[in-house]
Design an enzyme around this catalytic site. Structure first.
Site, mmCIF file in Angstrom:
data_model
loop_
_atom_site.group_PDB
_atom_site.id
_atom_site.type_symbol
_atom_site.label_atom_id
_atom_site.label_comp_id
_atom_site.label_asym_id
_atom_site.label_seq_id
_atom_site.Cartn_x
_atom_site.Cartn_y
_atom_site.Cartn_z
ATOM 1 N N LYS A 11 -4.080 3.188 69.893
ATOM 2 C CA LYS A 11 -3.870 3.884 70.437
ATOM 3 C C LYS A 11 -5.450 3.600 72.080
ATOM 4 C CE LYS A 11 -3.341 7.172 66.977
ATOM 5 N NZ LYS A 11 -4.143 7.868 66.088
ATOM 6 N N TYR A 51 4.314 14.137 69.243
ATOM 7 C CA TYR A 51 3.139 14.879 67.730
ATOM 8 C C TYR A 51 3.541 16.344 67.363
ATOM 9 C CZ TYR A 51 -0.029 10.507 67.210
ATOM 10 O OH TYR A 51 -0.720 9.532 66.648
ATOM 11 N N ASN A 114 -8.490 6.865 66.405
ATOM 12 C CA ASN A 114 -8.358 5.361 64.941
ATOM 13 C C ASN A 114 -7.293 4.455 65.779
ATOM 14 O OD1 ASN A 114 -5.832 6.998 64.828
ATOM 15 N ND2 ASN A 114 -6.376 8.276 62.813
ATOM 16 N N HIS A 117 -1.423 4.111 65.578
ATOM 17 C CA HIS A 117 0.101 5.107 64.964
ATOM 18 C C HIS A 117 0.773 4.367 64.175
ATOM 19 C CE1 HIS A 117 2.647 8.280 64.000
ATOM 20 N NE2 HIS A 117 3.573 7.660 64.509
ATOM 21 N N GLU A 128 11.087 7.948 66.032
ATOM 22 C CA GLU A 128 9.596 7.285 67.047
ATOM 23 C C GLU A 128 10.226 5.906 67.527
ATOM 24 O OE1 GLU A 128 6.504 9.434 64.046
ATOM 25 O OE2 GLU A 128 6.242 7.013 64.243
HETATM 26 P P1 IDP Z 1 -2.191 8.887 60.182
HETATM 27 O O1 IDP Z 1 -1.956 8.632 62.073
HETATM 28 O O2 IDP Z 1 -2.974 8.862 59.170
HETATM 29 O O3 IDP Z 1 -0.240 9.095 60.182
HETATM 30 P P2 IDP Z 1 -1.525 11.966 61.255
HETATM 31 O O4 IDP Z 1 -2.221 13.516 59.607
HETATM 32 O O5 IDP Z 1 -0.564 12.051 60.698
HETATM 33 O O6 IDP Z 1 -2.526 10.709 61.053
HETATM 34 O O7 IDP Z 1 -2.794 12.373 62.296
HETATM 35 C C1 IDP Z 1 -2.333 11.904 63.180
HETATM 36 C C2 IDP Z 1 -3.667 11.834 64.314
HETATM 37 O O8 IDP Z 1 -3.817 12.804 64.375
HETATM 38 C C3 IDP Z 1 -4.991 10.986 63.923
HETATM 39 O O9 IDP Z 1 -4.180 9.157 63.074
HETATM 40 C C4 IDP Z 1 -5.462 10.983 64.010
HETATM 41 O O10 IDP Z 1 -6.096 10.890 65.723
HETATM 42 C C5 IDP Z 1 -5.595 12.574 64.387
HETATM 43 N N1 IDP Z 1 -6.538 13.219 63.279
HETATM 44 C C6 IDP Z 1 -5.680 13.201 61.807
HETATM 45 N N2 IDP Z 1 -6.191 14.276 61.407
HETATM 46 C C7 IDP Z 1 -7.152 14.356 62.291
HETATM 47 C C8 IDP Z 1 -8.587 15.691 62.566
HETATM 48 O O11 IDP Z 1 -9.102 16.258 61.476
HETATM 49 N N3 IDP Z 1 -9.634 15.905 62.693
HETATM 50 C C9 IDP Z 1 -9.345 15.153 64.819
HETATM 51 N N4 IDP Z 1 -8.398 14.062 64.572
HETATM 52 C C10 IDP Z 1 -7.097 14.307 63.738
HETATM 53 MG MG MG Z 2 1.330 10.225 60.613
#
Ligand code: IDP
Ligand code: MG
Length: 140
Positions: A11, A51, A114, A117, A128
Site C-alpha cells: 500500500k 474495494y 496498514n 492487502h 482480484e
Molecule cells: P483486511 O485488509 O485485513 O482484509 P478488511 O476488513 O478487508 O481488512 O478492510 C480492508 C481495508 O480497509 C484494511 O486493510 C484497512 O486498510 C481498511 N480498514 C479496515 N478497517 C478499518 C477501520 O476501522 N478504519 C479505517 N480503515 C479500515
Molecule cells: Mg479484506
C-alpha cells in the site's frame, strides 16, 4: 495443502517509505514466490471497484483516498496454501493486534495505512488477480 495464488498489494504508506524490498523479503522468507508484480498508481475508479465490498463501511471514502494517495505495488504470490500464508505474514488488520514479526506489526502506520492487502478467500483471490493481471503476465 494445494499450491495457490493470491493477490497482494503493497500500500501507499509502504511505498512512500521505500519498504517494498523489506515486505517482499517477508513473503519470500515465508515461502511465497512473487510470480507477477507491477508498481501502479490506482485511479479513484479502480480503488472504488477493488474495494466495492466495503462500499457501505464508514471508512470507504477515506480508504479510497488513501489507496490513491501514492503508488502501490500489486503482485501475485504463489505457494502452498498461499492465501492463508499471506494473511499470516501480513498480520491482523489493526497493527495494534498484529503478531510480532508480521508486516503490519513492523511497518503499518494505522488500521487504515496498514502497508499490505491480501485476498481473503479462493474466490476473492481469483477475482482480484484477474482485476490486475492478464494470464500472460503471471510467470511461475
Ligand atoms: P483486511 O485488509 O485485513 O482484509 P478488511 O476488513 O478487508 O481488512 O478492510 C480492508 C481495508 O480497509 C484494511 O486493510 C484497512 O486498510 C481498511 N480498514 C479496515 N478497517 C478499518 C477501520 O476501522 N478504519 C479505517 N480503515 C479500515
Ligand atoms: Mg479484506
Amino acid at each position: 495443502m494445494a499450491v495457490e495464488r493470491t493477490l497482494s498489494i503493497i500500500k501507499p504508506d509502504a511505498t512512500r517509505r521505500d519498504l517494498t524490498g523489506k515486505v517482499n523479503t517477508k513473503f519470500e522468507d515465508g515461502g511465497l514466490r512473487i510470480v507477477a508484480q507491477k508498481r501502479v498508481r490506482l485511479t479513484t475508479a479502480q480503488a472504488e471497484a477493488f474495494y466495492g465490498a466495503h462500499k457501505e463501511r464508514p471508512f470507504f471514502r477515506s480508504l479510497v483516498d488513501f489507496m490513491t494517495s501514492g503508488p502501490v505495488v500489486v503482485q501475485v504470490l504463489e505457494g502452498e496454501g498461499a492465501i492463508q500464508k499471506n494473511r499470516d505474514i501480513m498480520g491482523a488488520t489493526n497493527p495494534a493486534n498484529a503478531a510480532p514479526g508480521t508486516i503490519r506489526k513492523e511497518f503499518a502506520e494505522s488500521i487504515e495505512a496498514n502497508s499490505a492487502h491480501g485476498s481473503d478467500s479462493p474466490e476473492a483471490a481469483a477475482a482480484e488477480i484477474a482485476f490486475f493481471f492478464a494470464a500472460t503476465e503471471i510467470v511461475p
